[in-house]
Write an enzyme that holds these catalytic residues in place. Sequence first.
Site, short mmCIF file in Angstrom:
data_model
loop_
_atom_site.label_atom_id
_atom_site.label_comp_id
_atom_site.label_asym_id
_atom_site.label_seq_id
_atom_site.Cartn_x
_atom_site.Cartn_y
_atom_site.Cartn_z
N GLY A 108 0.81 -1.22 0.00
CA GLY A 108 0.00 0.00 0.00
C GLY A 108 0.84 1.27 0.00
N GLU A 131 2.82 -8.23 -1.51
CA GLU A 131 1.62 -8.84 -0.92
C GLU A 131 1.54 -10.34 -1.18
OE1 GLU A 131 1.67 -6.08 -2.79
OE2 GLU A 131 0.27 -4.58 -2.01
#
Length: 257
Positions: A108, A131
Amino acid sequence: MTYETILVEQRGGVTLVTLNRPQALNALNSQVLADMLAAMVAFDADPSQGCAVITGSEKAFAAGADIKEMQAQGFADMYAHDFFAGWDRFTRTRKPIIAAVAGYALGGGCELAMMCDFILAADTAKFGQPEIKLAVSPGMGGSQRLTRAVGKAKAMEMCLTGRMMDAAEAERAGLVSRVVPAADLVEEAVKTATTIAGMAPLAVKANKEMVNAAFDTTLAMGVQFERRLFHALFGTDDQSEGMTAFVEKRQGVWTGK
Ligand code: CO8
């Protein structure tokens, strides 16, 4: 206005936002989202402010979405709350935002940097979408924006392996506009933002909007959109002042009208 997770200061016409969760390497949780949106709405509405800079710490711009906040969530929670959809509001900020990235910009964090209008990187910057190591994927636009920024081969490799890209590679790949020594990062970003804040405000918004349109539309539509916005700027006082000032060999004085 004070915030829980970010520091906001005005330096002339520049709003400097510093992510401030050092204990979590600036991981982005719901409070960061709320604080950032409030700060960006205030920035957009303040006529004295022309450009924003978002930065983190020397070690981390942001090490991702907050894994501890997400850990216990299931699909129903994520879907019901449309988790992190609020970041779309961030991308609707109409004035330019520069990401000044030192250290880790992961997950993010990388996605937040890419939501900004351009990225200025310290030589210590490291970008990645790790991720997959958590058995998930980018969720704040990374698979799309990274692919558009650096092309399919690098984006695919980074998403599938979690490999980080250093600042030099990021510059070669076109992910960042420039690399500067870490010690000069914030000063250089504020200087660049000050240049932008000194331009005619309507022209700044129009330039941002048309460059962004390149990501959302076909070439023909984008060129048409650019031309129409270009024409529209000829309805502003600042266009008349800008061109008159050039002919009279002086600096333009902008009214934002
Ligand atoms: N979330 C929460 N806490 C974090 C995060 C994070 N993303 N990153 C670091 N921290 C915390 C650590 O848990 C640690 O806390 P504590 O001291 O309490 O144990 C503290 O920050 C310092 O971190 P480290 O001790 O790990 O520091 P190191 O220098 O050893 O390592 C790294 C630095 C390499 C950056 C390492 O912290 C790391 O790998 N972090 C995670 C990176 C990552 O996987 N990021 C992706 C997260 S997922 C994501 O971003 C999904 C985005 C889309 C979501 C949208 C949903 C819809």
